[in-house]
Design an enzyme around this catalytic site. Structure first.
Site, PDB file in Angstrom:
ATOM      1  N   ALA A 114       0.820  -1.206   0.000  1.00 19.08           N
ATOM      2  CA  ALA A 114       0.000   0.000   0.000  1.00 19.08           C
ATOM      3  C   ALA A 114       0.855   1.258   0.000  1.00 19.08           C
ATOM      4  O   ALA A 114       0.603   2.201  -0.761  1.00 19.08           O
ATOM      5  CB  ALA A 114      -0.938  -0.002   1.214  1.00 19.08           C
TER       6      ALA A 114
ATOM      7  N   VAL B  98       8.994   3.774  13.345  1.00 19.62           N
ATOM      8  CA  VAL B  98       7.952   4.595  13.966  1.00 19.62           C
ATOM      9  C   VAL B  98       7.759   4.144  15.411  1.00 19.62           C
ATOM     10  O   VAL B  98       7.590   2.954  15.690  1.00 19.62           O
ATOM     11  CB  VAL B  98       6.619   4.467  13.195  1.00 19.62           C
ATOM     12  CG1 VAL B  98       5.535   5.322  13.857  1.00 19.62           C
ATOM     13  CG2 VAL B  98       6.809   4.883  11.740  1.00 19.62           C
TER      14      VAL B  98
ATOM     15  N   GLU C 152       1.291 -22.464   0.949  1.00 18.93           N
ATOM     16  CA  GLU C 152       2.394 -22.182   0.026  1.00 18.93           C
ATOM     17  C   GLU C 152       3.732 -22.576   0.641  1.00 18.93           C
ATOM     18  O   GLU C 152       4.622 -23.087  -0.048  1.00 18.93           O
ATOM     19  CB  GLU C 152       2.381 -20.709  -0.373  1.00 18.93           C
ATOM     20  CG  GLU C 152       1.187 -20.340  -1.245  1.00 18.93           C
ATOM     21  CD  GLU C 152       1.305 -18.976  -1.883  1.00 18.93           C
ATOM     22  OE1 GLU C 152       0.942 -18.848  -3.059  1.00 18.93           O
ATOM     23  OE2 GLU C 152       1.756 -18.031  -1.211  1.00 18.93           O
TER      24      GLU C 152
ATOM     25  N   GLN D  95      -3.281  -7.766  -3.085  1.00 21.07           N
ATOM     26  CA  GLN D  95      -4.126  -7.204  -4.136  1.00 21.07           C
ATOM     27  C   GLN D  95      -4.945  -6.025  -3.636  1.00 21.07           C
ATOM     28  O   GLN D  95      -4.992  -4.965  -4.283  1.00 21.07           O
ATOM     29  CB  GLN D  95      -5.061  -8.299  -4.677  1.00 21.07           C
ATOM     30  CG  GLN D  95      -5.945  -7.843  -5.817  1.00 21.07           C
ATOM     31  CD  GLN D  95      -6.889  -8.940  -6.304  1.00 21.07           C
ATOM     32  OE1 GLN D  95      -7.670  -8.721  -7.222  1.00 21.07           O
ATOM     33  NE2 GLN D  95      -6.849 -10.115  -5.701  1.00 21.07           N
TER      34      GLN D  95
END
Length: 397
Positions: A15, A82, A170, A314
């Site tokens: 993002a 942060v 996976e 996604q």
């Protein structure tokens, strides 16, 4: 606000990177000061981490230097951690300084969710970063070496993977592919190695197409994986896991892939959260804060059926594009655009040459699905780095 608004982006995950890249494309020079903060000087491809974790690929192939992606004349990069977010002061506290902002984008990534299971946080590995997968790979190799010195310790060769979601499935696909090479390297009888996948839900890959789930389990069982579906891990100890009604599975390697929560810094900042995630509005903003956008693992959005969207790469990418559009719109006093998720499909790899997936409304399995997975990975490299990055990294994915 100052004449040139300050945009601070926390986190260079999917993002954060997509937000940054879109801003540097859409903003004019001197239209805004954009700062990207990340604790590493690289972006890593989370959907590729299961391979270096199992040892079927090198960790460096899953990382891309941030300097190769951003235009330093349009975006300032700050390598720092942060420490605190202070919305009331419009400040972000870093370990080595403070940043003030007019607009804030929070994409700090998630943390492993242990669901309160005793011992998980202390005794299990997680596939969450480049450093964590290095540790897993080296640990697995070490277990084979230890077994040669103590051949009565079969728990060295028992590998427990908690969770049968996409990451877990996976990873065991890659690990099952790696086992024959490790057995040959360390002269270990392959039948002694056990890979056990434990899932509390009544099915592997919960929510996925049942036909494809059955295919995936058959492929992995042929590779030597044992499934314990509908079985909850009750405790994780230094010697293995306790499951079901007190059964102990002895193992020196427990890898937890059973869930992701948001980020504790968001909770500490005073935002209203659910498991560390902020239920954002239709424009991806935190409630009550029109200048703060929350993306990726840190955001909570619901579909038309009222179910939360899973925190996938996604959706994070699409949120990044939408967030950048809305930031530019706000700066130019234009109307923001609501975020609408467009599901392009989902593919899960099952090791070399094998995968399952749903894309374009169709089901895929086997080699065709594996090629589809490769195309998805190449498309992402192209989106963030163009042809040069595809040529440099594409052959490894």
């Amino acid at each position: 606000m100052s004449s040139i608004p300050k945009i601070v982006i926390l986190g260079a995950g999917y993002a954060g990177v997509l937000t940054s890249l879109r801003l540097q494309k859409e903003l004019n020079y001197n239209e805004a000061d954009v700062t990207l903060v990340n604790k590493h000087d690289y972006h890593y491809i989370t959907t590729h981490l299961h391979m270096p974790a199992a040892g079927t690929d090198h960790p460096d192939n899953a990382r891309v230097n941030i300097s190769k992606l951003i235009d330093e004349f349009k975006i300032d990069f700050v390598k720092s951690t942060v420490v605190q977010i202070r919305p009331q002061d419009r400040k972000v506290i870093l370990e080595d300084g403070t940043l003030s902002y007019d607009y804030l984008v929070i994409g700090l990534g998630g943390e492993s969710e242990t669901f309160g299971i005793p011992g998980l946080a202390d005794n299990a590995f997680t596939i969450r970063s480049i450093n964590s997968v290095r540790l897993i790979r080296e640990h697995i190799e070490y277990q084979f070496a230890r077994y040669k010195r103590e051949p009565h310790r079969t728990d060295y060769l028992t590998f427990v993977v908690g969770g049968a979601g996409f990451t877990g499935i996976e990873f065991i696909g890659e690990l099952a592919d790696r086992v024959p090479d490790l057995c040959k390297q360390f002269d270990v009888e392959p039948s002694l190695v056990k890979i056990i996948n434990i899932e509390a839900a009544p099915t592997a890959l919960p929510g996925f197409d049942p036909e494809l789930v059955e295919y995936a389990m058959q492929v992995l069982q042929k590779k030597g994986v044992t499934f314990r579906i509908g079985t909850a891990i009750k405790e994780c100890t230094p010697d293995g896991v306790i499951v079901g009604d007190g059964e102990e599975i002895k193992s020196q390697t427990v890898i937890w892939t059973g869930g992701v929560r948001g980020n504790r810094l968001i909770e500490e900042a005073g935002f209203e959260t659910m498991r560390g995630r902020v239920k954002v509005d239709e424009f991806l903003r935190a409630p009550g804060h029109e200048n703060i956008y929350v993306l990726g693992d840190n955001s909570l959005m619901f579909n038309e059926e009222g179910r939360p969207y899973p925190p996938t790469a996604q959706i994070a990418m699409q949120q990044g594009v939408n967030c950048a559009h809305n930031l530019v719109a706000s700066i130019r006093n234009q109307s923001p655009k609501p975020f609408v998720f467009s599901n392009k499909g989902t593919v899960a790899s099952l090791g070399k040459g094998e995968a399952i997936g749903i894309a374009f409304g169709k089901k895929y399995k086997g080699r065709v699905a594996a090629w589809l997975k490769k195309l998805i990975d190449l498309r992402y490299l192209f989106i963030i780095g163009g042809i040069p990055l595809v040529l440099r990294k594409g052959k490894f994915l």
